[in-house]
Scaffold this motif. Sequence first.
Motif, mmCIF file in Angstrom:
data_model
loop_
_atom_site.group_PDB
_atom_site.id
_atom_site.type_symbol
_atom_site.label_atom_id
_atom_site.label_comp_id
_atom_site.label_asym_id
_atom_site.label_seq_id
_atom_site.Cartn_x
_atom_site.Cartn_y
_atom_site.Cartn_z
ATOM 1 N N THR A 191 25.899 0.043 19.579
ATOM 2 C CA THR A 191 27.188 -0.168 18.916
ATOM 3 C C THR A 191 27.050 -0.437 17.419
ATOM 4 N N ARG A 192 25.797 -0.680 16.958
ATOM 5 C CA ARG A 192 25.503 -0.988 15.563
ATOM 6 C C ARG A 192 26.112 -2.319 15.128
ATOM 7 N N THR A 193 26.409 -3.165 16.092
ATOM 8 C CA THR A 193 27.042 -4.450 15.834
ATOM 9 C C THR A 193 26.000 -5.544 15.679
ATOM 10 N N TYR A 231 16.807 -4.067 14.743
ATOM 11 C CA TYR A 231 16.898 -4.998 13.623
ATOM 12 C C TYR A 231 17.002 -4.250 12.309
ATOM 13 N N VAL A 232 17.507 -4.970 11.337
ATOM 14 C CA VAL A 232 17.644 -4.466 9.981
ATOM 15 C C VAL A 232 17.458 -5.661 9.061
ATOM 16 N N VAL A 233 16.904 -5.419 7.883
ATOM 17 C CA VAL A 233 16.888 -6.450 6.862
ATOM 18 C C VAL A 233 17.984 -6.050 5.877
ATOM 19 N N VAL A 234 19.031 -6.857 5.830
ATOM 20 C CA VAL A 234 20.210 -6.557 5.017
ATOM 21 C C VAL A 234 20.423 -7.696 4.028
ATOM 22 N N VAL A 274 22.982 2.757 7.382
ATOM 23 C CA VAL A 274 21.969 1.705 7.519
ATOM 24 C C VAL A 274 21.052 2.066 8.686
ATOM 25 N N GLU A 275 19.750 2.190 8.398
ATOM 26 C CA GLU A 275 18.783 2.545 9.432
ATOM 27 C C GLU A 275 18.442 1.327 10.283
ATOM 28 N N ILE A 276 18.646 1.461 11.591
ATOM 29 C CA ILE A 276 18.316 0.387 12.524
ATOM 30 C C ILE A 276 16.921 0.651 13.069
ATOM 31 N N GLU A 336 7.389 -6.352 8.055
ATOM 32 C CA GLU A 336 7.599 -6.271 6.612
ATOM 33 C C GLU A 336 8.439 -5.020 6.339
ATOM 34 N N THR A 337 9.718 -5.191 6.488
ATOM 35 C CA THR A 337 10.670 -4.094 6.338
ATOM 36 C C THR A 337 11.461 -4.305 5.055
ATOM 37 N N PRO A 338 11.614 -3.276 4.241
ATOM 38 C CA PRO A 338 12.396 -3.444 3.010
ATOM 39 C C PRO A 338 13.856 -3.777 3.304
ATOM 40 N N SER A 339 14.452 -4.544 2.415
ATOM 41 C CA SER A 339 15.853 -4.926 2.552
ATOM 42 C C SER A 339 16.760 -3.809 2.026
ATOM 43 N N VAL A 340 17.881 -3.618 2.713
ATOM 44 C CA VAL A 340 18.901 -2.691 2.241
ATOM 45 C C VAL A 340 20.090 -3.501 1.739
ATOM 46 N N THR A 341 20.834 -2.919 0.818
ATOM 47 C CA THR A 341 22.003 -3.593 0.262
ATOM 48 C C THR A 341 23.238 -3.185 1.046
ATOM 49 N N PHE A 342 24.032 -4.165 1.408
ATOM 50 C CA PHE A 342 25.254 -3.930 2.163
ATOM 51 C C PHE A 342 26.378 -4.673 1.468
#
Length: 94
Positions: free
Chosen positions: A86-88, A72-75, A59-61, A39-45
């Motif tokens: 690589t943050r890819t 992982y990230v919730v974007v 953006v925090e990975i 349950e990770t908050p979403s970030v706006t991209f």
Amino acid sequence: MKILVISAASLFLSLGGAAVAQTTVVVPGEVKTYVMKQETPSVTFEGDVAVGTALPDTVEIHTIPDQPDYGYVVVNKKRVLVNPKTRTVIEVIQ
């Protein structure tokens, strides 16, 4: 001359296919399961989040235990697997 052109075209197409095959990443099922349970908050991209997109340093990975090759990230409300080095974006799960 036609044979030379056809041979060159065939070689080009076969090499192009090999390059595409090398970019396919098979993500272990336990990685996807772990990410789906978090349950990770979403970030706006701003922009399109797709495979191959490099995420900015802002953006925090998040790490995945015992899986150093995946983060992982919730974007934009989508769960995204990322190569933490690589943050890819590797895969958009949801």
